[in-house]
Design an enzyme around this catalytic site. Structure first.
Site, PDB file in Angstrom:
ATOM      1  N   ARG A 222     -13.988   9.418 -19.219  1.00 61.87           N
ATOM      2  CA  ARG A 222     -13.200   9.881 -17.988  1.00 61.87           C
ATOM      3  C   ARG A 222     -14.252   9.910 -16.568  1.00 61.87           C
ATOM      4  NH1 ARG A 222     -12.264  14.906 -16.773  1.00 61.87           N
ATOM      5  NH2 ARG A 222     -11.967  15.752 -19.086  1.00 61.87           N
TER       6      ARG A 222
ATOM      7  N   TYR B  42       6.652   2.227   0.113  1.00 57.25           N
ATOM      8  CA  TYR B  42       6.948   1.667  -1.261  1.00 57.25           C
ATOM      9  C   TYR B  42       7.744   2.749  -2.050  1.00 57.25           C
ATOM     10  CZ  TYR B  42       5.899   1.126  -6.026  1.00 57.25           C
ATOM     11  OH  TYR B  42       6.320   0.695  -7.452  1.00 57.25           O
TER      12      TYR B  42
ATOM     13  N   ASP C 165      -2.205   0.992   2.450  1.00 56.65           N
ATOM     14  CA  ASP C 165      -1.804   0.348   1.451  1.00 56.65           C
ATOM     15  C   ASP C 165      -1.774  -1.374   1.562  1.00 56.65           C
ATOM     16  OD1 ASP C 165      -0.364  -0.764  -0.995  1.00 56.65           O
ATOM     17  OD2 ASP C 165       0.873   0.724  -0.966  1.00 56.65           O
TER      18      ASP C 165
ATOM     19  N   LYS D 265      -0.766  -5.739  -9.180  1.00 59.86           N
ATOM     20  CA  LYS D 265       0.027  -6.685  -8.527  1.00 59.86           C
ATOM     21  C   LYS D 265      -0.946  -7.975  -8.291  1.00 59.86           C
ATOM     22  CE  LYS D 265       3.315  -3.660  -8.142  1.00 59.86           C
ATOM     23  NZ  LYS D 265       3.196  -2.865  -6.965  1.00 59.86           N
TER      24      LYS D 265
HETATM   25  C1  PLP Z   1       3.635  -1.707  -7.011  1.00 59.00           C
HETATM   26  C2  PLP Z   1       3.230  -0.966  -5.637  1.00 59.00           C
HETATM   27  C3  PLP Z   1       2.540   0.361  -5.668  1.00 59.00           C
HETATM   28  C4  PLP Z   1       2.449   1.102  -6.866  1.00 59.00           C
HETATM   29  O1  PLP Z   1       1.629   0.792  -7.759  1.00 59.00           O
HETATM   30  P1  PLP Z   1       1.754   1.009  -9.208  1.00 59.00           P
HETATM   31  O2  PLP Z   1       0.736   0.184  -9.968  1.00 59.00           O
HETATM   32  O3  PLP Z   1       3.263   0.398  -9.838  1.00 59.00           O
HETATM   33  O4  PLP Z   1       1.872   2.406  -9.683  1.00 59.00           O
HETATM   34  C5  PLP Z   1       2.213   0.742  -4.356  1.00 59.00           C
HETATM   35  N1  PLP Z   1       2.184   0.239  -3.399  1.00 59.00           N
HETATM   36  C6  PLP Z   1       2.918  -1.184  -3.189  1.00 59.00           C
HETATM   37  C7  PLP Z   1       2.988  -1.794  -1.658  1.00 59.00           C
HETATM   38  C8  PLP Z   1       3.326  -1.628  -4.267  1.00 59.00           C
HETATM   39  O5  PLP Z   1       3.954  -2.982  -4.120  1.00 59.00           O
END
Ligand code: PLP
Length: 372
Positions: free
Chosen positions: A47, A99, A171, A196
């Protein structure tokens, strides 16, 4: 070294000396302590740190051109760690169309915990200036925003923030460091959902924070990482490193195919508006050109009709999968408002598509059929 080379050669350093070119997966949760005690920097318990996580963090910080990075079990966990590194009573500014998962995190957990939050439009820098308060500690930027594809001027916002000692966090999930390098534009932090494009194959969840400086705030986020415990498994870290080796080439395909599809959609009778920052007609195109080297694989568009009509169109695809999320090699699309639920500011007639790496002519054929 160039991006492609760094993506392939960074984070291969293993703590063993077998000569293996591809690193091993270290599933061990525990590491043996020296006879004379534990030394600082040694592995101890997974962890806290793990060889695979260290490799992934090195890879992400190198690609984002930062001093350090921290890996998390999801993108939302990464966002949460940044926001929890502030103090209750601090004020933050976030985009009005942030988001949706981060909106829920803020509304359900961080506001009750004590953060003060204003949701504002960030594609006009003057609005940010008006919304600042004495206790503003952080400006959260998401550009292109999701799903409205608004473009915020990263360097202008970071300048305004740093003059006042306010942190900035971008982000960068959608553009990835292939298309946009926020730390080079003055941002303090970058967050990712590595679920993603880094993962790229719709088969793992992950998140990351990268920092321009390994300063006190970064150390605070690290403390939240290992104390809060939202850490990725060694196998997921290994898989993410493996996927990231091809990130620049996949992004090139996503950029190219999305541009082709955006141009196609613009000419369709059933489509009333296309939101893609690569189109000259996009209101943020000039800013996007300034700060992005490619426009990404995401397109949102409005159809001439209501929610029911949009759902019907999405229902007619045969090749493009109906699914939420994005960034996979396969194309997916969805009626976005249905996925976002309550408090969504997304127009009811909006469809969002994640353009994959199939041949664009096959995608166009499928789109043409669905829009007929
Ligand atoms: C999917 C997404 C997130 C969150 O990510 P998770 O891995 O689903 O927790 C944050 N910001 C953007 C722009 C996203 O597309």
């Amino acid at each position: 070294m160039h991006f492609e080379t760094k993506a392939i050669h960074t984070g291969l350093d293993s703590p063993d000396n077998t000569g293996s070119v591809v690193p091993a997966i270290y599933p061990s949760t525990i590491f043996e302590i020296d006879a004379d005690g534990r030394k600082k920097g040694d592995f101890h318990y997974t962890r806290l740190d793990n060889p695979n996580r260290r490799q992934l963090e090195h890879l992400i910080s190198t690609l984002e051109e930062g001093e350090g990075a921290l890996a998390f079990s999801s993108g939302v966990a990464a966002a949460s760690a940044v926001m929890q590194s502030l103090q209750p009573g601090d004020h933050i500014l976030v985009p009005e169309d942030i988001y949706a998962g981060n909106r829920m995190l803020i509304q359900n957990i961080l506001i009750p915990w004590g953060l003060e939050v204003d949701f504002i439009r960030m594609d006009q820098t003057s609005r940010i200036e008006q919304a600042l308060r004495d206790n503003t500690r952080l400006i959260w930027i998401e550009t292109p925003s999701n799903p409205l594809m608004r473009i915020s001027d990263i360097s202008a916002i970071c300048k305004l923030a740093s003059d006042r000692g306010i942190l900035t966090c971008v982000d960068n999930t959608w553009p990835t460091p292939v298309n946009q390098l926020p730390l080079k534009l003055g941002a303090d932090l970058v967050v990712h959902s590595t679920t993603k494009y880094f993962g790229g194959h719709s088969d793992l969840l992950g998140g990351a924070v990268a920092a321009r400086k390994k300063d006190d705030f970064f150390e605070r986020v690290r403390t939240v990482q290992w104390t809060g415990g939202a850490v990725p498994s060694p196998a997921d870290c290994w898989m993410l490193c493996r996927s990231t080796r091809t990130l620049p080439y996949r992004m090139r395909g996503h950029n190219e195919h999305a541009m082709i599809l955006a141009r196609f959609l613009k000419d369709q009778a059933r489509v009333s508006e296309v939101y893609y920052p690569g189109l000259d007609s996009h209101p943020g195109h000039a800013t996007a050109r300034k700060q992005m080297s490619g426009f990404g694989g995401m397109i949102s568009f409005l159809i001439d009709g209501n929610a029911g009509d949009a759902i019907k169109i999405v229902g007619r695809s045969e090749l493009i999968k109906r699914a939420t999320s994005l960034g996979g090699v396969e194309s997916t699309w969805e009626h976005r408002r249905s996925s976002e639920g309550e408090n969504s500011v997304t127009p009811e007639n909006m469809i969002r598509i994640s353009v994959g790496l199939e041949h664009p002519e096959d995608l166009i054929e499928d789109l043409a059929k669905a829009l007929r």
